[in-house]
Design a protein around this motif. Structure first.
Motif, short mmCIF file in Angstrom:
data_model
loop_
_atom_site.label_atom_id
_atom_site.label_comp_id
_atom_site.label_asym_id
_atom_site.label_seq_id
_atom_site.Cartn_x
_atom_site.Cartn_y
_atom_site.Cartn_z
N THR A 24 13.03 2.73 -0.22
CA THR A 24 11.85 1.86 -0.08
C THR A 24 10.95 2.31 1.06
N GLY A 25 11.52 2.95 2.07
CA GLY A 25 10.72 3.40 3.21
C GLY A 25 9.69 4.42 2.76
N LYS A 26 10.13 5.31 1.88
CA LYS A 26 9.21 6.33 1.37
C LYS A 26 8.14 5.68 0.49
N LEU A 27 8.55 4.68 -0.29
CA LEU A 27 7.58 3.95 -1.12
C LEU A 27 6.51 3.31 -0.23
N LEU A 28 6.95 2.74 0.89
CA LEU A 28 6.01 2.07 1.80
C LEU A 28 4.96 3.07 2.31
N ILE A 29 5.44 4.20 2.81
CA ILE A 29 4.52 5.23 3.33
C ILE A 29 3.54 5.67 2.23
N ASP A 30 4.08 5.95 1.05
CA ASP A 30 3.22 6.39 -0.05
C ASP A 30 2.19 5.33 -0.38
N SER A 31 2.62 4.07 -0.40
CA SER A 31 1.72 2.97 -0.75
C SER A 31 0.63 2.81 0.31
N ILE A 32 0.99 3.04 1.56
CA ILE A 32 -0.03 2.94 2.61
C ILE A 32 -1.08 4.03 2.43
N TYR A 33 -0.60 5.24 2.13
CA TYR A 33 -1.55 6.33 1.89
C TYR A 33 -2.48 6.00 0.73
#
Lengths: 326, 317
Positions: free
Chosen positions: B269-278
């Protein structure tokens, strides 16, 4: 005469502190016979508690027993290793501490803390251990013992907790109980109950007891014999009645005079002038000389040895008090 | 207990307001979803379609009422429910965090007990000095060093991805395969290091305090063994702050394992968060933050219950 249960000879327990060597116990000798109550008396800093902890081998660094013998039942337990000593603690020699509010573990039930002793020192099964704990709690005057076993220490009052501590001390059938100021932290009304209880328990089980206290009144009520300590040394010892009636050492006299008497309202309460000196700075001579009204030049030159004075009394004083006609 | 539940709901409500407000200050998401060459009319249409033309208050109202009905919004990018996106990746993060917390606890507690009970020994001092590294070394650097040594130099463990997974109780997990474990070790160790150091230091501080207590001396006077005194009498009394920190660290790792997941390309989920912020994928970010708040609230509640199990003097109000 039979060999005493506990025979301490020349015990020295020293602490290596940053401020220098503290000779907390410096050549103490006394004995305790089976079934006897011996009072260890003195002001704070006299080394009373250190003697108690030395006997059970619970002196932690920087403290260390550096000399003397602690003969218990014929063998020198000061020389035992930690493993062997663990079988003595709690089984042969038990302790009761000063503050019942802090000597029970707050996160375990009273029953579990009692059970621990039996688990360590007996082969009884679970049911037998529980039955014994219940009987012990009843013996120390706690009603509904069965229910109270599952209660936690904070659900007991101070006096009740000290009863529990005493029950734990007596549980494994120890032959010697070392009670370190067992009533100091309690209300006066509870004090006498606890003392009576301890006296009765010692009589019932035939155990011996060392009662460490600063309170001569307690000692006079409880002890068969008294050992008076000052600055890590025995300065007087003898039968309780004799010491209370006619002490040979000026310090003991001072302690007795500082007990208030209800009948005597005419005079100001007498006190011993000054305070206990720093053990590190006594140097030559008698450690009590600075506070002693009878001190002479000899007292500053040579430290007095413990010597027989009269009757059962031994005292370490160059100029012991005469028998007063009272 | 009831009061406690209401408190938890209030916390979540406040978090939802803050999260929603913060999101609406981070630029206009409509430009993230439309083609670059869109006309003004098309932009207007997209804005209406996403509900962005309405007032902030009514936007929040729609968001909240949907939330309460279990509708957490759809990702602008994937056109899927945002919650599904997160839940799909949650098992990966969870298993990494569980392994990391396991490693940290199993090592930290015994070392902390030892160091607290024997504070003057050389070994204790070494443990404490080493724990300073655990606290001060940044996770991304540790992760890269581990990759450098174990993946590049010795080619001993894989550097990225999750490895083979199998389905257990409807969740795709990798902790049940050897390949999964080999992928798990490095990121879990990276994640564990700081937590290990903190728990160790808290345990030591607690033990130092507890070992001075009379009941420890009384237990010794009973003839109990050193080990029993340390772990049964000592540790249980030192555990309250340890459990507190454990709970906080657990929530922290679940929610913000972002850097470690990025370094090891761990599909959590951490990677999803970063991607979603981008990507400016607002619904995913909002749901993610709400879920994080929820996890923290639940963990804190559980920690309070654990308190009462440790210390009978504490009750849950």
């Amino acid at each position: 005469m039979a060999e005493p249960l506990l025979d301490i000879r020349g015990l020295q327990t020293h602490f290596h502190t940053f401020g220098g060597l503290v000779k907390a116990v410096d050549g103490v000798s006394f004995d305790v016979k089976a079934g006897e109550i011996v009072g260890l008396v003195g002001e704070s800093g006299g080394g009373k508690s250190v003697i108690g902890f030395s006997i059970v081998g619970l002196i932690d660094p920087p403290g260390k027993i550096v000399g003397g013998e602690i003969r218990f039942d014929g063998r020198d337990i000061a020389k035992l290793d930690e493993r062997a000593m663990r079988r003595v603690r709690g089984r042969e020699i038990a302790m009761v501490f000063q503050d019942p509010m802090t000597s029970l573990n707050p996160v375990y039930t009273v029953g579990r803390q009692m059970d621990e002793v039996l688990r360590l020192h007996t082969d009884l099964d679970k049911a037998a251990r529980r039955a014994r704990c219940i009987r012990m709690l009843e013996d120390v005057g706690i009603s509904e013992a069965d229910k109270r076993l599952d209660a936690y220490p904070h659900q007991f009052s101070g006096g009740m907790r000290q009863r529990v501590v005493i029950a734990i001390a007596l549980l494994a059938g120890s032959r010697l109980i070392i009670a370190d100021e067992p009533t100091t932290a309690l209300d006066v009304t509870v004090q006498s109950q606890i003392l009576k209880l301890m006296r009765r328990q010692v009589e019932d089980t035939g155990a011996a007891m060392i009662l460490v206290t600063h309170d001569l009144a307690v000692v006079s009520e409880m002890a068969d014999r008294v050992v008076v300590l000052y600055c890590g040394r025995v300065i007087e010892r003898g039968l309780t009645d004799e010491i209370i009636a006619n002490p040979a050492h000026p310090y003991t006299r001072g302690l007795l005079d500082s007990i208030p008497r209800i009948a005597d309202r005419q005079h100001r309460l007498r006190q011993i002038p000054g305070t206990v000196p720093d053990i590190r700075s006594i140097g030559l001579g008698c450690s009590f000389r600075a506070r002693c009204s009878r001190a002479q030049s000899l007292c500053a030159e040579r430290s007095p040895d413990l010597a027989h004075v009269r009757g059962s009394l031994d005292a370490a004083c160059h100029f012991p008090l005469e028998e007063a006609a009272r | 207990m009831i009061k406690r539940l209401l408190q938890m709901m209030l916390v979540l409500f406040v978090v939802s307001v803050i999260v929603f407000l913060m999101m609406s200050f981070t630029g206009d998401p409509v430009f993230m979803v439309i083609p670059i060459d869109s006309t003004a009319a098309e932009i207007e249409q997209a804005r209406r379609l996403l509900g962005l033309d309405q007032s902030l208050f009514s936007q929040y109202w729609i968001f909240l009422s949907n939330l309460l009905q279990g509708d957490f919004g759809r990702s602008y990018v994937f056109r899927q429910p945002a919650m599904d996106l997160i839940l799909e990746r949650l098992p990966a993060t969870m298993e990494m965090v569980v392994v990391a917390m396991g490693i940290a606890t199993v090592i930290a507690i015994p070392l902390g007990v030892y160091a607290g009970a024997n504070p003057n020994r050389a070994a204790s001092r070494s443990i404490m000095a080493a724990s300073l590294f655990g606290i001060s070394l940044p996770g991304f650097w540790v992760g890269m060093m581990l990759i450098f040594f174990f993946s590049v130099r010795f080619q001993f463990l894989p550097s990225s991805g999750r490895g083979e997974t199998i389905e257990v109780l409807g969740l795709r997990l990798s902790i049940f395969t050897a390949d999964g474990w080999s992928h798990m070790i490095l990121p879990a160790v990276t994640l564990a290091l700081a937590t290990l150091a903190i728990i160790l230091r808290i345990t030591r501080a607690g033990m130092m305090e507890v070992m001075r207590q009379d009941y420890i001396k009384f237990a010794r006077a009973k003839g109990a063994s050193r080990r029993h005194i340390l772990f049964a009498h000592g540790l249980k009394n030192a555990l309250i702050p340890v459990v507190t920190i454990f709970g906080l660290q657990l929530g922290d790792l679940i929610a913000f394992a972002t850097i470690t997941e990025t370094i090891f390309a761990w599909p959590g989920t951490g990677k999803l968060l970063i991607d979603s912020i981008y990507r400016g994928d607002r619904p995913v970010i909002v749901v993610y933050l709400m879920l994080t708040a929820f996890i923290f609230v639940v963990i804190n509640f559980l920690v309070d219950i654990v308190y009462t199990l440790i210390d009978p003097r504490i009750t849950v109000k």
